[in-house]
Design a protein around this motif. Sequence first.
Motif, PDB file in Angstrom:
ATOM      1  N   HIS A 185      -0.947  -3.391  -0.918  1.00 42.82           N
ATOM      2  CA  HIS A 185      -0.277  -2.083  -1.033  1.00 42.82           C
ATOM      3  C   HIS A 185      -0.222  -1.523   0.384  1.00 42.82           C
ATOM      4  O   HIS A 185      -1.046  -0.697   0.781  1.00 42.82           O
ATOM      5  CB  HIS A 185      -1.065  -1.132  -1.926  1.00 42.82           C
ATOM      6  N   GLY A 210       1.929   0.257   2.341  1.00 40.93           N
ATOM      7  CA  GLY A 210       2.434   1.532   2.860  1.00 40.93           C
ATOM      8  C   GLY A 210       3.367   1.262   4.030  1.00 40.93           C
ATOM      9  O   GLY A 210       4.088   0.264   4.052  1.00 40.93           O
ATOM     10  N   VAL A 222       2.538  -6.419   1.691  1.00 40.18           N
ATOM     11  CA  VAL A 222       3.324  -6.307   0.467  1.00 40.18           C
ATOM     12  C   VAL A 222       3.463  -4.836   0.116  1.00 40.18           C
ATOM     13  O   VAL A 222       2.472  -4.087   0.118  1.00 40.18           O
ATOM     14  CB  VAL A 222       2.639  -7.085  -0.686  1.00 40.18           C
ATOM     15  N   LYS A 241     -11.792   4.039   4.824  1.00 43.74           N
ATOM     16  CA  LYS A 241     -11.201   2.730   4.493  1.00 43.74           C
ATOM     17  C   LYS A 241     -10.890   1.933   5.763  1.00 43.74           C
ATOM     18  O   LYS A 241     -11.171   0.736   5.854  1.00 43.74           O
ATOM     19  CB  LYS A 241      -9.929   2.995   3.684  1.00 43.74           C
ATOM     20  N   HIS A 242     -10.342   2.610   6.757  1.00 41.37           N
ATOM     21  CA  HIS A 242      -9.918   1.903   7.969  1.00 41.37           C
ATOM     22  C   HIS A 242     -11.098   1.513   8.846  1.00 41.37           C
ATOM     23  O   HIS A 242     -11.060   0.475   9.516  1.00 41.37           O
ATOM     24  CB  HIS A 242      -8.871   2.746   8.716  1.00 41.37           C
TER      25      HIS A 242
HETATM   26  C1  LIG Z   1      -2.511   4.180  -0.643  1.00 42.19           C
HETATM   27  S1  LIG Z   1      -0.935   3.680  -0.109  1.00 42.19           S
HETATM   28  C2  LIG Z   1      -1.264   2.418   1.035  1.00 42.19           C
HETATM   29  C3  LIG Z   1      -1.939   2.818   2.297  1.00 42.19           C
HETATM   30  C4  LIG Z   1      -2.202   1.695   3.257  1.00 42.19           C
HETATM   31  N1  LIG Z   1      -2.868   0.564   2.608  1.00 42.19           N
HETATM   32  C5  LIG Z   1      -3.038   2.152   4.435  1.00 42.19           C
HETATM   33  O1  LIG Z   1      -4.263   2.016   4.381  1.00 42.19           O
HETATM   34  O2  LIG Z   1      -2.463   2.622   5.417  1.00 42.19           O
HETATM   35  C6  LIG Z   1      -0.352   2.772  -1.485  1.00 42.19           C
HETATM   36  C7  LIG Z   1       1.011   2.111  -1.292  1.00 42.19           C
HETATM   37  O3  LIG Z   1       1.229   1.210  -2.386  1.00 42.19           O
HETATM   38  C8  LIG Z   1       2.596   1.187  -2.691  1.00 42.19           C
HETATM   39  N2  LIG Z   1       2.701   0.660  -4.069  1.00 42.19           N
HETATM   40  C9  LIG Z   1       2.557   1.308  -5.245  1.00 42.19           C
HETATM   41  N3  LIG Z   1       2.620   0.451  -6.273  1.00 42.19           N
HETATM   42  C10 LIG Z   1       2.791  -0.783  -5.740  1.00 42.19           C
HETATM   43  C11 LIG Z   1       2.891  -2.094  -6.304  1.00 42.19           C
HETATM   44  N4  LIG Z   1       2.837  -2.301  -7.631  1.00 42.19           N
HETATM   45  N5  LIG Z   1       3.028  -3.118  -5.455  1.00 42.19           N
HETATM   46  C12 LIG Z   1       3.084  -2.939  -4.105  1.00 42.19           C
HETATM   47  N6  LIG Z   1       2.986  -1.725  -3.532  1.00 42.19           N
HETATM   48  C13 LIG Z   1       2.838  -0.659  -4.322  1.00 42.19           C
HETATM   49  C14 LIG Z   1       3.032   2.627  -2.502  1.00 42.19           C
HETATM   50  O4  LIG Z   1       4.430   2.707  -2.254  1.00 42.19           O
HETATM   51  C15 LIG Z   1       2.192   3.057  -1.297  1.00 42.19           C
HETATM   52  O5  LIG Z   1       2.928   2.876  -0.104  1.00 42.19           O
END
Ligand SMILES: C[S@@+](CC[C@H](N)C(=O)[O-])C[C@H]1O[C@@H](n2cnc3c(N)ncnc32)[C@H](O)[C@@H]1O
Length: 279
Positions: free
Chosen positions: A41, A43, A115, A17-18
């Motif tokens: 999302h 993280g 977000v 992904k990165h």
């Molecule tokens: C797969 S991780 C993200 C990883 C990050 N994008 C990365 O590549 O480093 C998913 C994140 O989405 C958050 N999350 C879950 N449901 C969500 C929502 N409805 N809105 C925003 N964030 C959400 C979780 O807390 C988690 O931190």
Amino acid sequence: MNYRHIYHAGNFADIAKHVALLACLNALKRKDTPFMVLDTHAGRGVYDLQSAQSHKSQEAERGIQTLLQRGIDEPALSDYFAAIRARKGKRLSLYPGSPALIAAALRPQDRAVFVELMPAEARAIEREVQSAGKLNTQIEDAYESLKALVPPPERRGLVLIDPPYEEADEVKKLLRNLADAYQRWPTGLYMIWYPIRSAEQRRSMHARTEALRIPKMLYADIAVHPDDAGIGLAGSGLFIVNPPFGIESILLAAYDAIYRHIAAAGGYVEIERLTPEKY
Ligand SMILES: C[S@@+](CC[C@H](N)C(=O)[O-])C[C@H]1O[C@@H](n2cnc3c(N)ncnc32)[C@H](O)[C@@H]1O
């Protein structure tokens, strides 16, 4: 919500992904005009690979740590290694999440909105992530932010949608919101991550996304186990809407290198058009 990305940070799916995220950001920087990145999302900013959670899952061990030990000289991964600050022959102690990678890529004229629903994760971004560009972190629901922030006034940019897929209706919600966002901003670059857990689930994910009839979509899948190995996460997929020119060959070279160094027997790399140029 039980999901904590710390267990998964630095696994093969994060790497794939990165690598793609950096390639898309590089493509946006081919022009001087400002762009906006929305990470729905997000993280947290940085993950401690020496934490108990990371040790427990061993996912970074089988992912980034293995890759660094075996393949540090791969040219196709050199941008990625530079971005995560990998050092030749060394183990990595901190793994940057998408906000840290995005922030480091921004120029002064660019901006990003991160977000995240979990306040502790969002606060970690604010604490640990700096940028030459402008940053804004919001504790909010991903899809509400997509409604509010797309299209951005810049009319150039990238949306990364990277849900945990814990809720039964996640795919439905994601596809509905993607279709809506695309209608409002058809020239945006969208990257959507999805897990590959079985051959049937992958087929269904591709078919449901294709049915949106959004033109110019690419899928980039890498599986490090056979789809039906029954081990949970066999592979990692991305849909890319409006993929930048030349991205297929960049991703193919990088994913082949990842696959060669960390795949078990079985698995594959497949990067293809999902939908035509036009309907
Ligand atoms: C797969 S991780 C993200 C990883 C990050 N994008 C990365 O590549 O480093 C998913 C994140 O989405 C958050 N999350 C879950 N449901 C969500 C929502 N409805 N809105 C925003 N964030 C959400 C979780 O807390 C988690 O931190």
